[in-house]
Design an enzyme around this catalytic site. Structure first.
Site, PDB file in Angstrom:
ATOM      1  N   VAL A   1      34.016  34.231  42.089  1.00 20.28           N
ATOM      2  CA  VAL A   1      33.226  34.466  40.882  1.00 20.28           C
ATOM      3  C   VAL A   1      31.640  34.147  41.423  1.00 20.28           C
ATOM      4  O   VAL A   1      30.897  33.754  40.411  1.00 20.28           O
ATOM      5  CB  VAL A   1      33.625  33.355  39.666  1.00 20.28           C
ATOM      6  CG1 VAL A   1      35.078  33.897  39.529  1.00 20.28           C
ATOM      7  CG2 VAL A   1      33.584  31.878  40.438  1.00 20.28           C
TER       8      VAL A   1
ATOM      9  N   HIS B   1      38.468  37.818  38.532  1.00 20.40           N
ATOM     10  CA  HIS B   1      38.409  36.789  37.537  1.00 20.40           C
ATOM     11  C   HIS B   1      37.017  36.295  37.050  1.00 20.40           C
ATOM     12  O   HIS B   1      36.528  35.175  36.862  1.00 20.40           O
ATOM     13  CB  HIS B   1      38.519  35.356  38.428  1.00 20.40           C
ATOM     14  CG  HIS B   1      40.080  35.412  39.163  1.00 20.40           C
ATOM     15  ND1 HIS B   1      40.539  34.651  40.248  1.00 20.40           N
ATOM     16  CD2 HIS B   1      41.117  35.987  38.368  1.00 20.40           C
ATOM     17  CE1 HIS B   1      41.819  34.962  40.241  1.00 20.40           C
ATOM     18  NE2 HIS B   1      42.150  35.553  39.364  1.00 20.40           N
TER      19      HIS B   1
ATOM     20  N   CYS C   1      25.198  30.954  20.695  1.00 19.33           N
ATOM     21  CA  CYS C   1      24.976  32.540  21.056  1.00 19.33           C
ATOM     22  C   CYS C   1      23.767  32.518  20.082  1.00 19.33           C
ATOM     23  O   CYS C   1      23.742  32.435  18.805  1.00 19.33           O
ATOM     24  CB  CYS C   1      26.102  33.333  20.425  1.00 19.33           C
ATOM     25  SG  CYS C   1      25.563  35.210  20.206  1.00 19.33           S
TER      26      CYS C   1
ATOM     27  N   GLY D   1      40.729  36.324  53.516  1.00 24.73           N
ATOM     28  CA  GLY D   1      40.287  35.047  53.146  1.00 24.73           C
ATOM     29  C   GLY D   1      40.894  34.481  52.017  1.00 24.73           C
ATOM     30  O   GLY D   1      40.168  34.007  50.895  1.00 24.73           O
TER      31      GLY D   1
ATOM     32  N   CYS E   1      36.556  35.534  58.678  1.00 23.29           N
ATOM     33  CA  CYS E   1      36.392  36.973  58.318  1.00 23.29           C
ATOM     34  C   CYS E   1      35.083  37.376  58.707  1.00 23.29           C
ATOM     35  O   CYS E   1      35.110  38.483  59.157  1.00 23.29           O
ATOM     36  CB  CYS E   1      36.437  36.986  56.698  1.00 23.29           C
ATOM     37  SG  CYS E   1      37.862  36.480  56.063  1.00 23.29           S
TER      38      CYS E   1
HETATM   39 ZN   LIG Z   1      27.809  35.684  19.542  1.00 20.32          ZN
END
Ligand SMILES: [Zn+2]
Length: 315
Positions: A146, A162, A221, A261, A305
């Site tokens: 993420v 995710h 929000c 990984g 990696c």
């Molecule tokens: Zn909202």
């Protein structure tokens, strides 16, 4: 040719323009959070080269192991992972939704960790996978991380399984905003609030005391007053059916699978390895330490990696 539909698909949903101005670091990897391992064995290099050369439409799944070389710890690695070093555990989805004080704690810690967490840069592994996409070798990339490092490297044919900590959405109206904008909002609401970051987790979490947390102001929000949540699938939540179906479709169009990984302990990623096995696709694993699919992979490699992938020629 690849279809335009996919490139504009909802699962990608990464605001790449946000990262374009950033300079990608090509300095030595930070190995603090990488488990000890030997340099790549020439035989292993040859085997992976053969695997990649034989693939025309490679499906790649990455996990925390590709980000540890960028200085982000994983959860599960022996000795160096977050679970081994600390008693910190990631927040559960239900707790975040149910409890205002859990959200206050989450955002206060996330606010402190953000400057460091958001500054991590892609390493050689991310850049190689971006190049494989450009060469037409990589059909689709699915990451369980993420941290936005694949997006920062420039990968586009990609699903963030995710979600991504660099985006925020409203649980009320679904409005999506950039995490960087929320940081400014936090700063405006908490002009005198101060706390130190003591080690940042894979999701940007840090540890703070209850005393520090209880005065932290969390905005709602701006459009509907709803609860803001990072656009990340927390533990205890599930990946949307639409996204899962989309990834299954990408896998069905591929001819082989490379896991890089990841120990694949989390079912939301593991199910795609099961699907690959069912389709009898060759599966290669590049991971330090055991994985959940070692017993049915055609190839298992134990290197870093960022050290092994750049040795492979994908032309
Ligand atoms: Zn909202």
């Amino acid at each position: 040719m690849f279809s335009a539909r996919k490139l504009s698909g909802g699962c990608r949903a990464v605001r790449l323009h946000h990262f374009r101005s950033r300079v990608v670091s090509r300095t030595s990897p930070n190995l603090t959070f990488v488990p000890a391992c030997l340099p790549p064995d020439p035989v292993e290099v040859e085997e992976l080269q053969r695997f990649v050369s034989q693939s025309k439409r490679l499906f790649v799944m990455t996990g925390a192991g590709v980000s540890t070389e960028s200085g982000i710890p994983d959860y599960r690695s022996e000795g160096v992972g977050l679970y081994a070093r600390t008693d910190r555990r990631p927040i559960q989805h239900a707790e975040f939704v149910r409890s205002a004080s859990a959200r206050q704690r989450y955002w206060a810690r996330n606010f402190v960790g953000w400057p460091q967490f958001s500054s991590h840069q892609p390493n050689a592994a991310h850049l190689v996978l971006r190049d494989w996409e450009k060469l037409g070798k990589l059909h689709w990339l699915v990451t369980q991380n993420v941290d936005a490092l694949h997006a920062k490297a420039g990968s586009q044919r990609m699903t963030e399984l995710h979600g991504c900590t660099h985006r925020v959405f409203c649980l009320g109206c679904g409005d999506q905003t950039l995490r960087s904008e929320l940081q400014e909002h936090f700063e405006a609401l908490n002009p005198t609030w101060k706390a130190e970051a003591l080690g940042v987790a894979p999701d940007g979490d840090v540890f703070l005391t209850d005393e520090q947390v209880c005065t932290f102001q969390v905005p709602a929000c701006r459009k509907c007053g709803g609860i803001l949540k990072p656009d990340v699938t927390f533990f205890g939540d599930t990946v949307s059916r639409e996204k899962v179906n989309f990834v299954h479709q990408c896998l069905a169009e591929s001819d082989s699978m490379l896991v890089a990984g990841s120990s694949m302990q989390v079912y939301s990623g593991y199910r795609f390895a099961l699907a690959a096995r069912e389709k009898q696709l060759p599966i290669a694993i590049l991971n330090i330490g055991p994985t959940r699919l070692d017993h049915f992979a055609s190839l298992k490699l134990h290197s870093r990696c960022g050290e092994l992938l750049p040795l492979i020629d994908a032309h």
